[in-house]
Design a protein around this motif. Structure first.
Motif, PDB file in Angstrom:
ATOM      1  N   UNK A  57      23.978  26.272  27.705  1.00  0.00           N
ATOM      2  CA  UNK A  57      24.735  26.716  26.538  1.00  0.00           C
ATOM      3  C   UNK A  57      24.855  28.228  26.543  1.00  0.00           C
ATOM      4  N   UNK A  58      25.883  28.707  25.877  1.00  0.00           N
ATOM      5  CA  UNK A  58      26.151  30.143  25.801  1.00  0.00           C
ATOM      6  C   UNK A  58      26.793  30.416  24.455  1.00  0.00           C
ATOM      7  N   UNK A  59      26.236  31.353  23.705  1.00  0.00           N
ATOM      8  CA  UNK A  59      26.824  31.671  22.402  1.00  0.00           C
ATOM      9  C   UNK A  59      28.260  32.118  22.584  1.00  0.00           C
ATOM     10  N   UNK A  60      29.146  31.618  21.747  1.00  0.00           N
ATOM     11  CA  UNK A  60      30.573  31.916  21.906  1.00  0.00           C
ATOM     12  C   UNK A  60      30.855  33.408  21.842  1.00  0.00           C
ATOM     13  N   UNK A  61      30.049  34.152  21.089  1.00  0.00           N
ATOM     14  CA  UNK A  61      30.310  35.575  20.922  1.00  0.00           C
ATOM     15  C   UNK A  61      29.946  36.401  22.149  1.00  0.00           C
ATOM     16  N   UNK A  62      29.259  35.794  23.149  1.00  0.00           N
ATOM     17  CA  UNK A  62      28.822  36.565  24.308  1.00  0.00           C
ATOM     18  C   UNK A  62      29.648  36.283  25.557  1.00  0.00           C
ATOM     19  N   UNK A  63      30.664  35.419  25.456  1.00  0.00           N
ATOM     20  CA  UNK A  63      31.415  35.100  26.668  1.00  0.00           C
ATOM     21  C   UNK A  63      32.215  36.318  27.125  1.00  0.00           C
ATOM     22  N   UNK A  64      32.469  36.387  28.413  1.00  0.00           N
ATOM     23  CA  UNK A  64      33.197  37.527  28.965  1.00  0.00           C
ATOM     24  C   UNK A  64      34.579  37.094  29.410  1.00  0.00           C
ATOM     25  N   UNK A  65      35.430  38.059  29.650  1.00  0.00           N
ATOM     26  CA  UNK A  65      36.724  37.771  30.253  1.00  0.00           C
ATOM     27  C   UNK A  65      36.605  37.895  31.761  1.00  0.00           C
ATOM     28  N   UNK A  66      37.580  37.352  32.480  1.00  0.00           N
ATOM     29  CA  UNK A  66      37.626  37.478  33.933  1.00  0.00           C
ATOM     30  C   UNK A  66      38.642  38.553  34.290  1.00  0.00           C
ATOM     31  N   UNK A  67      38.241  39.484  35.135  1.00  0.00           N
ATOM     32  CA  UNK A  67      39.154  40.570  35.492  1.00  0.00           C
ATOM     33  C   UNK A  67      40.181  40.081  36.514  1.00  0.00           C
ATOM     34  N   UNK A  68      41.334  40.728  36.530  1.00  0.00           N
ATOM     35  CA  UNK A  68      42.377  40.393  37.497  1.00  0.00           C
ATOM     36  C   UNK A  68      41.925  40.802  38.891  1.00  0.00           C
ATOM     37  N   UNK A  69      42.085  39.938  39.894  1.00  0.00           N
ATOM     38  CA  UNK A  69      41.664  40.301  41.254  1.00  0.00           C
ATOM     39  C   UNK A  69      42.529  41.424  41.813  1.00  0.00           C
ATOM     40  N   UNK A  70      41.921  42.287  42.613  1.00  0.00           N
ATOM     41  CA  UNK A  70      42.651  43.430  43.155  1.00  0.00           C
ATOM     42  C   UNK A  70      43.076  43.243  44.604  1.00  0.00           C
ATOM     43  N   UNK A  71      42.355  42.406  45.360  1.00  0.00           N
ATOM     44  CA  UNK A  71      42.664  42.292  46.790  1.00  0.00           C
ATOM     45  C   UNK A  71      42.924  40.872  47.245  1.00  0.00           C
ATOM     46  N   UNK A  72      42.530  39.874  46.491  1.00  0.00           N
ATOM     47  CA  UNK A  72      42.737  38.494  46.907  1.00  0.00           C
ATOM     48  C   UNK A  72      42.809  37.614  45.678  1.00  0.00           C
ATOM     49  N   UNK A  73      43.233  36.360  45.831  1.00  0.00           N
ATOM     50  CA  UNK A  73      43.235  35.460  44.685  1.00  0.00           C
ATOM     51  C   UNK A  73      41.798  35.132  44.304  1.00  0.00           C
ATOM     52  N   UNK A  74      41.598  34.691  43.075  1.00  0.00           N
ATOM     53  CA  UNK A  74      40.257  34.576  42.521  1.00  0.00           C
ATOM     54  C   UNK A  74      40.145  33.314  41.679  1.00  0.00           C
ATOM     55  N   UNK A  75      39.217  32.417  42.041  1.00  0.00           N
ATOM     56  CA  UNK A  75      38.953  31.237  41.236  1.00  0.00           C
ATOM     57  C   UNK A  75      38.028  31.618  40.083  1.00  0.00           C
ATOM     58  N   UNK A  76      38.454  31.400  38.855  1.00  0.00           N
ATOM     59  CA  UNK A  76      37.589  31.671  37.714  1.00  0.00           C
ATOM     60  C   UNK A  76      36.353  30.789  37.847  1.00  0.00           C
ATOM     61  N   UNK A  77      35.151  31.384  37.889  1.00  0.00           N
ATOM     62  CA  UNK A  77      33.986  30.653  38.386  1.00  0.00           C
ATOM     63  C   UNK A  77      33.337  29.649  37.447  1.00  0.00           C
ATOM     64  N   UNK A 198      43.494  32.820  39.797  1.00  0.00           N
ATOM     65  CA  UNK A 198      44.329  33.979  39.484  1.00  0.00           C
ATOM     66  C   UNK A 198      44.835  34.630  40.763  1.00  0.00           C
ATOM     67  N   UNK A 199      46.022  35.194  40.700  1.00  0.00           N
ATOM     68  CA  UNK A 199      46.617  35.895  41.823  1.00  0.00           C
ATOM     69  C   UNK A 199      46.632  37.399  41.573  1.00  0.00           C
ATOM     70  N   UNK A 200      46.740  38.180  42.641  1.00  0.00           N
ATOM     71  CA  UNK A 200      46.702  39.639  42.500  1.00  0.00           C
ATOM     72  C   UNK A 200      47.884  40.184  41.709  1.00  0.00           C
ATOM     73  N   UNK A 201      48.993  39.453  41.676  1.00  0.00           N
ATOM     74  CA  UNK A 201      50.167  39.943  40.955  1.00  0.00           C
ATOM     75  C   UNK A 201      50.296  39.343  39.551  1.00  0.00           C
ATOM     76  N   UNK A 202      49.216  38.767  39.050  1.00  0.00           N
ATOM     77  CA  UNK A 202      49.289  38.219  37.696  1.00  0.00           C
ATOM     78  C   UNK A 202      49.219  39.343  36.670  1.00  0.00           C
ATOM     79  N   UNK A 203      49.767  39.090  35.505  1.00  0.00           N
ATOM     80  CA  UNK A 203      49.622  40.031  34.399  1.00  0.00           C
ATOM     81  C   UNK A 203      48.240  39.841  33.781  1.00  0.00           C
TER      82      UNK A 203
END
Length: 218
Positions: A57-77, A198-203
């Motif tokens: 479990x994780x308190x809802x107020x502590x969740x983080x965002x995922x940053x946009x990848x800079x060099x390759x596509x990125x699976x949100x973990x 996510x892809x490197x060219x995503x907004x």
């Protein structure tokens, strides 16, 4: 015949096991309440690369965002289900070959397959959100990858994506998956897995698309 009853579940245990609807409750799974619970794809922020590992479990107020990848596509973990003020870790969800991540328990009869779809909202008419519309680097495909899983080890793993057998880059009715791959379903459980790449060219965006389940009955 009456409309079938659907129960939506996700695996929170350490075991890749099917849902037991007779366990009352099955402690390997939690039930998703449509309309109030949220499936949250998160993790990978600068300060918390390993957030979620080893924690149910994780308190809802502590969740983080995922940053946009800079060099390759990125699976949100990490994938959680937010229920009330708590987020529960969906341990088997993501880019892997586990069979029993998310499930639907069906009581009754459907006169079609059960289709999993993704839409902008509960109007179920548009797919314009950035996560669904994709970008040039995704080949114009949705970032939402989902795959039908079965009681046998999936033949399409590992490394599945929306182009794999039994999978789709979820977007409307044009890109969806049938969860049983049959023309009728009676008193059964069906399963799927899902992740976002996510892809490197995503907004930079914060989207809340809707997952919908479509079927016929009489």
């Amino acid at each position: 015949m009456a409309e079938p009853t659907l129960t939506f579940v996700y695996n929170i245990s350490n075991s890749d096991v099917p849902y037991n609807k007779y366990a009352n409750p099955d402690t390997n799974y939690r039930i998703i309440t449509p309309g109030s619970d949220l499936i949250v794809f998160t993790g990978g922020g600068i300060d918390d690369i390993d957030k979620g590992m080893g924690s149910d479990t994780l308190a809802a107020s502590t969740r983080s965002s995922t940053i946009r990848p800079s060099t390759t596509s990125f699976v949100i973990p990490y994938t959680y289900v937010e229920s009330g003020s708590t987020m529960y870790y969906a341990k088997h969800a993501g880019h892997n070959t586990d069979r029993y991540a998310f499930g639907v328990s069906i009581s009754g009869t459907m006169n079609s397959d059960l289709y999993l779809e993704a839409w902008d909202d509960s109007g179920f008419s548009t797919t314009n959100l950035p996560v669904l519309s994709g970008t040039a680097n995704s080949g114009g495909e949705s970032y939402v990858n989902a795959i039908r899983t079965t009681d046998a080890s999936p033949p399409w793993g590992p490394g599945w994506d929306g182009a794999s057998t039994g999978a789709a880059y979820l977007r409307g009715t044009s890109d969806r998956i049938g969860l049983n791959n049959t023309s009728t379903i009676t008193d059964a459980e069906v399963y799927f897995n899902i992740y976002i790449r996510l892809q490197t060219d995503c907004s930079t965006f914060h989207n809340t698309p809707v997952l919908g389940f479509r079927y016929l009955y009489t």
